[in-house]
Design a protein around this motif. Structure first.
Motif, mmCIF file in Angstrom:
data_model
loop_
_atom_site.group_PDB
_atom_site.id
_atom_site.type_symbol
_atom_site.label_atom_id
_atom_site.label_comp_id
_atom_site.label_asym_id
_atom_site.label_seq_id
_atom_site.Cartn_x
_atom_site.Cartn_y
_atom_site.Cartn_z
ATOM 1 N N VAL A 132 35.688 -9.311 -2.981
ATOM 2 C CA VAL A 132 36.872 -8.734 -2.352
ATOM 3 C C VAL A 132 37.993 -9.754 -2.443
ATOM 4 C CG1 VAL A 132 37.826 -7.647 -0.288
ATOM 5 C CG2 VAL A 132 35.358 -7.519 -0.728
ATOM 6 N N SER A 133 38.890 -9.554 -3.385
ATOM 7 C CA SER A 133 39.967 -10.518 -3.581
ATOM 8 C C SER A 133 41.114 -9.871 -4.351
ATOM 9 C CB SER A 133 39.448 -11.725 -4.363
ATOM 10 O OG SER A 133 40.529 -12.492 -4.837
ATOM 11 N N GLN A 134 42.270 -9.827 -3.706
ATOM 12 C CA GLN A 134 43.469 -9.280 -4.369
ATOM 13 C C GLN A 134 43.779 -10.096 -5.621
ATOM 14 O OE1 GLN A 134 45.371 -6.548 -2.906
ATOM 15 N NE2 GLN A 134 45.951 -6.558 -5.061
ATOM 16 N N GLU A 135 43.649 -11.412 -5.494
ATOM 17 C CA GLU A 135 44.004 -12.307 -6.598
ATOM 18 C C GLU A 135 43.131 -12.051 -7.839
ATOM 19 O OE1 GLU A 135 43.635 -16.403 -5.457
ATOM 20 O OE2 GLU A 135 44.121 -17.036 -7.506
ATOM 21 N N VAL B 73 37.130 -5.875 -6.220
ATOM 22 C CA VAL B 73 38.019 -4.912 -5.567
ATOM 23 C C VAL B 73 39.039 -5.636 -4.677
ATOM 24 C CG1 VAL B 73 36.250 -3.093 -5.505
ATOM 25 C CG2 VAL B 73 36.438 -4.671 -3.588
ATOM 26 N N ASP B 74 40.082 -4.915 -4.285
ATOM 27 C CA ASP B 74 40.949 -5.445 -3.233
ATOM 28 C C ASP B 74 40.461 -4.851 -1.903
ATOM 29 O OD1 ASP B 74 41.764 -2.823 -3.446
ATOM 30 O OD2 ASP B 74 43.845 -3.281 -3.957
ATOM 31 N N VAL B 75 41.059 -5.279 -0.793
ATOM 32 C CA VAL B 75 40.558 -4.846 0.506
ATOM 33 C C VAL B 75 40.605 -3.322 0.639
ATOM 34 C CG1 VAL B 75 40.980 -4.899 3.001
ATOM 35 C CG2 VAL B 75 41.069 -7.017 1.687
ATOM 36 N N LYS B 76 41.707 -2.754 0.173
ATOM 37 C CA LYS B 76 41.889 -1.297 0.298
ATOM 38 C C LYS B 76 40.735 -0.546 -0.383
ATOM 39 C CE LYS B 76 45.444 2.053 -0.625
ATOM 40 N NZ LYS B 76 46.458 2.306 -1.643
ATOM 41 N N LYS B 77 40.423 -0.982 -1.605
ATOM 42 C CA LYS B 77 39.354 -0.329 -2.347
ATOM 43 C C LYS B 77 37.996 -0.607 -1.691
ATOM 44 C CE LYS B 77 38.054 0.857 -7.011
ATOM 45 N NZ LYS B 77 38.180 0.575 -8.441
ATOM 46 N N ALA B 78 37.843 -1.815 -1.166
ATOM 47 C CA ALA B 78 36.581 -2.162 -0.508
ATOM 48 C C ALA B 78 36.324 -1.224 0.672
ATOM 49 C CB ALA B 78 36.614 -3.615 -0.034
ATOM 50 N N VAL B 79 37.366 -0.935 1.415
ATOM 51 C CA VAL B 79 37.230 -0.050 2.572
ATOM 52 C C VAL B 79 36.880 1.370 2.104
ATOM 53 C CG1 VAL B 79 38.440 0.982 4.532
ATOM 54 C CG2 VAL B 79 38.803 -1.436 3.972
ATOM 55 N N THR C 207 23.546 1.974 -0.538
ATOM 56 C CA THR C 207 23.684 0.817 -1.423
ATOM 57 C C THR C 207 23.722 -0.477 -0.603
ATOM 58 O OG1 THR C 207 24.961 2.184 -2.933
ATOM 59 C CG2 THR C 207 25.138 -0.197 -3.234
ATOM 60 N N THR C 208 22.932 -1.460 -1.030
ATOM 61 C CA THR C 208 22.938 -2.745 -0.329
ATOM 62 C C THR C 208 23.922 -3.687 -1.021
ATOM 63 O OG1 THR C 208 21.040 -3.386 -1.671
ATOM 64 C CG2 THR C 208 20.580 -2.591 0.540
ATOM 65 N N VAL C 209 24.741 -4.370 -0.213
ATOM 66 C CA VAL C 209 25.793 -5.198 -0.810
ATOM 67 C C VAL C 209 25.865 -6.614 -0.256
ATOM 68 C CG1 VAL C 209 27.255 -3.224 -1.367
ATOM 69 C CG2 VAL C 209 27.598 -4.444 0.787
ATOM 70 N N PHE C 210 26.363 -7.474 -1.099
ATOM 71 C CA PHE C 210 26.623 -8.874 -0.802
ATOM 72 C C PHE C 210 28.125 -9.049 -1.045
ATOM 73 C CE2 PHE C 210 25.446 -13.371 -2.725
ATOM 74 C CZ PHE C 210 26.401 -13.973 -1.920
ATOM 75 N N TYR C 211 28.902 -9.249 0.033
ATOM 76 C CA TYR C 211 30.347 -9.435 -0.115
ATOM 77 C C TYR C 211 30.681 -10.889 -0.389
ATOM 78 C CZ TYR C 211 31.597 -4.855 1.919
ATOM 79 O OH TYR C 211 31.761 -3.527 2.165
ATOM 80 N N LEU C 212 31.572 -11.097 -1.338
ATOM 81 C CA LEU C 212 32.076 -12.445 -1.623
ATOM 82 C C LEU C 212 33.590 -12.453 -1.451
ATOM 83 C CD1 LEU C 212 30.466 -13.914 -4.880
ATOM 84 C CD2 LEU C 212 30.559 -15.006 -2.640
ATOM 85 N N PHE C 213 34.095 -13.448 -0.743
ATOM 86 C CA PHE C 213 35.531 -13.587 -0.513
ATOM 87 C C PHE C 213 35.985 -14.974 -0.941
ATOM 88 C CE2 PHE C 213 33.728 -10.834 2.718
ATOM 89 C CZ PHE C 213 34.624 -9.781 2.832
ATOM 90 N N THR C 214 37.305 -15.130 -1.111
ATOM 91 C CA THR C 214 37.818 -16.475 -1.374
ATOM 92 C C THR C 214 38.494 -17.064 -0.140
ATOM 93 O OG1 THR C 214 39.948 -15.680 -2.162
ATOM 94 C CG2 THR C 214 38.229 -15.966 -3.819
ATOM 95 N N VAL D 21 38.772 -11.435 4.785
ATOM 96 C CA VAL D 21 37.613 -11.038 5.595
ATOM 97 C C VAL D 21 38.119 -10.311 6.846
ATOM 98 C CG1 VAL D 21 35.582 -11.832 6.892
ATOM 99 C CG2 VAL D 21 36.299 -13.070 4.835
ATOM 100 N N LEU D 22 39.113 -10.925 7.487
ATOM 101 C CA LEU D 22 39.677 -10.357 8.710
ATOM 102 C C LEU D 22 40.290 -8.978 8.446
ATOM 103 C CD1 LEU D 22 40.329 -10.834 11.711
ATOM 104 C CD2 LEU D 22 42.464 -11.925 10.994
ATOM 105 N N GLU D 23 40.996 -8.889 7.337
ATOM 106 C CA GLU D 23 41.626 -7.611 6.981
ATOM 107 C C GLU D 23 40.563 -6.517 6.815
ATOM 108 O OE1 GLU D 23 44.316 -8.441 3.652
ATOM 109 O OE2 GLU D 23 44.609 -6.259 3.492
ATOM 110 N N LEU D 24 39.467 -6.891 6.165
ATOM 111 C CA LEU D 24 38.399 -5.918 5.925
ATOM 112 C C LEU D 24 37.750 -5.494 7.244
ATOM 113 C CD1 LEU D 24 36.852 -4.657 3.402
ATOM 114 C CD2 LEU D 24 35.073 -6.322 3.899
ATOM 115 N N VAL D 25 37.507 -6.482 8.109
ATOM 116 C CA VAL D 25 36.876 -6.192 9.397
ATOM 117 C C VAL D 25 37.789 -5.289 10.236
ATOM 118 C CG1 VAL D 25 36.162 -7.219 11.589
ATOM 119 C CG2 VAL D 25 35.464 -8.279 9.446
#
Lengths: 163, 137
Positions: A33-36, A60-66, A77-84, A89-93
């Motif tokens: 999950v990273s816009q960059e 994906v970006d946050v919007k798509k992740a949501v 689906t089981t997922v492992f989220y990676l952020f920079t 993270v806060l935005e997604l939460v």
């Protein structure tokens, strides 16, 4: 979507993540999950080819992740989220994706950041985001390697920032 | 399970360091060296010295099939002094060992390594090709 693990590591998929953490997470997909990175085709391509055996990688970006989180197609689906960074993270939460814990593994030092541990340096914005995540009840799990002891990130930040 | 790493020169020592960068401490990985001028008997002695008075299973991982470290370890394996010997030491292989050594027997672990060994070598151009066929969200 079943969230197995979430980590901040600005190296994204590298040795530690590709082998140990992805095994620990035991997830079908790694979602970066990273816009960059989402805006950078070369990084996207490199990340997707670096998928550990048996896993898929999506960027994906946050919007798509949501949107994907709420898509019934991926309910199991089981997922492992990676952020920079913790801001995303806060935005997604705040957008309703319920993380219980966030592992902080790597945030590299840059001019203007405060170094907290060998592997983690933060900006003022990062500190604010971590404090807010903590208030929302999300565990801040500061560990580079899986068998390191968990450290108290906010306590370390308080010590370093006062100095 | 004890895991002995021995390749030509100091590769065993270097590989242990590399595993620890990624996995963390692996105290039961025992690296040995094989230096120019040393022979098969020297290697046998070195291996025997680290397995002495142990009933634990021992896996010896070497760098090259039929190389001196492999031959020395094989001699000991045929005398039932070590459990098994693997050639082709690489970082992905050692990480697989680190992740599984505490929950598997040597016999099962070596089977798994042999099965997975073709995934240890990857080529960018074919990874990219493969990735493009995969589905996206």
């Amino acid at each position: 979507m079943i969230i197995k693990f979430a980590r901040i590591d600005d190296r994204l998929i590298h040795g530690q993540v590709a082998t140990v953490w992805s095994k620990q997470a035991d997830a079908e997909r790694i979602i970066v999950v990273s816009q960059e990175v989402f805006n950078n085709d070369i990084r996207k391509k490199l990340l997707k080819q670096a998928a550990p055996a048996g896993m898929k990688v999506n960027v994906v970006d946050v919007k798509k992740a949501v949107a994907v989180y709420n898509n019934p197609k991926y309910a199991d689906t089981t997922v492992f989220y990676l952020f920079t960074n913790p801001e995303e993270v806060l935005e997604l939460v705040k957008s309703g994706v319920p993380l219980k814990s966030i592992n902080i593994g790597g945030m590299r030092f840059e001019e203007g950041k405060t170094q907290i541990t060998k592997a983690v340096s933060v900006t003022k914005e990062d500190i604010a985001a971590f404090k807010e995540l903590d208030k929302l009840g999300i565990e801040l799990d500061l560990r580079v390697l899986a068998d390191d002891a968990k450290k108290d990130l906010l306590k370390l930040i308080d010590q370093k920032v006062k100095e | 399970m004890k895991v002995i790493l021995i390749g030509h020169g100091k590769t065993g020592v270097a590989f242990k360091g590399a595993v620890e960068m990624i996995y963390g401490k692996v105290d039961d990985f025992l690296p040995l060296t094989f230096m120019p001028g040393e022979g098969i008997k020297d290697v046998e002695t070195k291996i025997q010295n680290v397995i002495n008075d142990s009933n634990e299973e021992t896996l010896v991982i070497t760098d090259l099939f039929s190389g001196t470290p492999y031959n020395a370890a094989s001699t000991l394996a045929l005398q039932q002094k070590v459990t098994d010997v693997v050639a082709g030491m690489s970082l992905p292989m050692l990480l697989e060992v680190a992740l599984n050594k505490d929950k598997m027997k040597v016999a099962d672990l070596v089977k798994m390594l042999a099965q997975d060994s073709n995934s240890y070598v990857r080529v960018l151009s074919s990874e990219v090709e493969k990735e493009e066929k995969e589905d996206d969200f």
